[in-house]
Scaffold this motif. Sequence first.
Motif, mmCIF file in Angstrom:
data_model
loop_
_atom_site.group_PDB
_atom_site.id
_atom_site.type_symbol
_atom_site.label_atom_id
_atom_site.label_comp_id
_atom_site.label_asym_id
_atom_site.label_seq_id
_atom_site.Cartn_x
_atom_site.Cartn_y
_atom_site.Cartn_z
ATOM 1 N N LEU A 165 25.737 -108.995 19.341
ATOM 2 C CA LEU A 165 24.926 -110.220 19.367
ATOM 3 C C LEU A 165 23.917 -110.176 20.513
ATOM 4 O O LEU A 165 22.746 -110.539 20.354
ATOM 5 N N ASP A 191 21.521 -115.348 11.457
ATOM 6 C CA ASP A 191 22.555 -116.237 10.923
ATOM 7 C C ASP A 191 23.848 -115.453 10.721
ATOM 8 O O ASP A 191 23.849 -114.450 10.008
ATOM 9 N N LYS A 216 18.429 -127.689 8.762
ATOM 10 C CA LYS A 216 19.826 -127.881 8.388
ATOM 11 C C LYS A 216 20.269 -126.794 7.405
ATOM 12 O O LYS A 216 19.442 -126.256 6.676
ATOM 13 N N GLY A 217 21.556 -126.487 7.400
ATOM 14 C CA GLY A 217 22.073 -125.530 6.431
ATOM 15 C C GLY A 217 21.768 -125.995 5.011
ATOM 16 O O GLY A 217 21.900 -127.174 4.705
ATOM 17 N N GLY A 218 21.355 -125.068 4.165
ATOM 18 C CA GLY A 218 21.093 -125.402 2.779
ATOM 19 C C GLY A 218 19.729 -125.986 2.502
ATOM 20 O O GLY A 218 19.410 -126.335 1.365
ATOM 21 N N GLY A 278 21.300 -125.784 11.596
ATOM 22 C CA GLY A 278 21.700 -126.625 12.718
ATOM 23 C C GLY A 278 20.838 -126.427 13.950
ATOM 24 O O GLY A 278 19.772 -125.820 13.885
ATOM 25 N N THR A 279 21.339 -126.962 15.060
ATOM 26 C CA THR A 279 20.506 -127.062 16.257
ATOM 27 C C THR A 279 20.921 -126.092 17.358
ATOM 28 O O THR A 279 20.229 -125.958 18.357
ATOM 29 N N ARG A 280 22.050 -125.428 17.182
ATOM 30 C CA ARG A 280 22.618 -124.682 18.292
ATOM 31 C C ARG A 280 21.766 -123.490 18.742
ATOM 32 O O ARG A 280 21.337 -123.426 19.893
ATOM 33 N N LEU A 317 26.151 -116.186 8.907
ATOM 34 C CA LEU A 317 26.561 -116.321 7.509
ATOM 35 C C LEU A 317 25.507 -115.644 6.631
ATOM 36 O O LEU A 317 24.355 -115.517 7.017
ATOM 37 N N PRO A 318 25.906 -115.204 5.434
ATOM 38 C CA PRO A 318 24.962 -114.499 4.568
ATOM 39 C C PRO A 318 23.832 -115.407 4.099
ATOM 40 O O PRO A 318 24.024 -116.614 3.985
#
Lengths: 262, 103
Positions: free
Chosen positions: A123, A47, A18-20, A147-149, A49-50
């Motif tokens: 990508l 990711d 999970k994120g975080g 996450g799971t994606r 995101l950074p």
Amino acid sequence: MAAETAPAPLLRVAFVGKGGSGKSMISGTIVRLLGAAGEPVLALDSDPLPGLAFSVGIPQHDAGLPEEAVVERPEGEDGPRFRLAEDAVTLAERHARVGPDGVRFLQIGKAGSRAGGNQGRSLHAFRHVAAGLDDGPWHLVGDLPGGTRQPFFGWARWARLVLVVVEPVSASILTGRRLARLGQVEGGPRVVAVASKVDGPADTELVAGRTGLPVIAAVPHDPAVAAAERLGSAPLDHDPDAPAVQAVRSLLVSLRSAGGVA
Amino acid sequence: MKVAVVGKGGAGKTTTAAVVARTLSRLGGPVVALDCDTNANLGLSLGLGWDATDELADLRSDLAEGEVEHEPTWSGLVARFGSDAPDGVRLAVVNRIEDPEPG
């Protein structure tokens, strides 16, 4: 004794969760520890995101592969629309940034980036480079988005071991339980858990019991990591003896002694 | 009022959304809480519990795998992929389901 002198196998490990939950902290610290030991290592940051750049200590947060890394199929030919312009190892060698302790760092372009260009091509390039690095000379350590994606869409197929980072809180455990299904795919990777931000053995047992995954390491809740993250410093640079960093060191030792498959 | 909560993983999006939804509902709703995350956990923060949260997520992945029919209308989505949470909040899991792989 030949067994003692044989080189240890190169790691192919991907961190999910999970994120975080602490994926970037743990994966970034492993990357740096390998580099500091003089080992060749390539960090794979998929990711948008950074995150990983901070924990590795690289002042480069937005450098995806250039769109020239893939070429488009000429009109009238068969096959996939895009293919890599060169072999994956050559592309990784050319485009990976070199960070502290000599670590290599390859990332996808970040969401909302002003770099422009064709994000789709970039990508695609990253994904296919990652998938083609098995013959490369580096340990491969991947940090996937929360996450799971991505994990379920095959972004970690290069990995022989998937480490699910799980905090002892409901949402993180539920995510870990979903990610555990990655290991039920025929021919899939081995999937294990790393308990993160734990405050004692009961937390680690909670992660093991609720996710059903074997927990191969427990990284404690550690104010030194929070302080490093506030400053944007690599945890290893901020406090190399912090309890969480020590726990990652132990995790790396056990990964290596188990031949990279825990 | 239509509010979306975004941010990095672990920042507190889900907790914020859940508290806002339940507070609005207590103030006199009606409130629909939409979980747009492919890793759907909003049910946990709304107080729906583990099993119901997981069931909603599974229902949605069945749709992704073509095991159930798509729902064409807004109200149908909320009915089909939703569940009643505490304080009268209606939760629906409406994450995107298509493969994001480019190329």
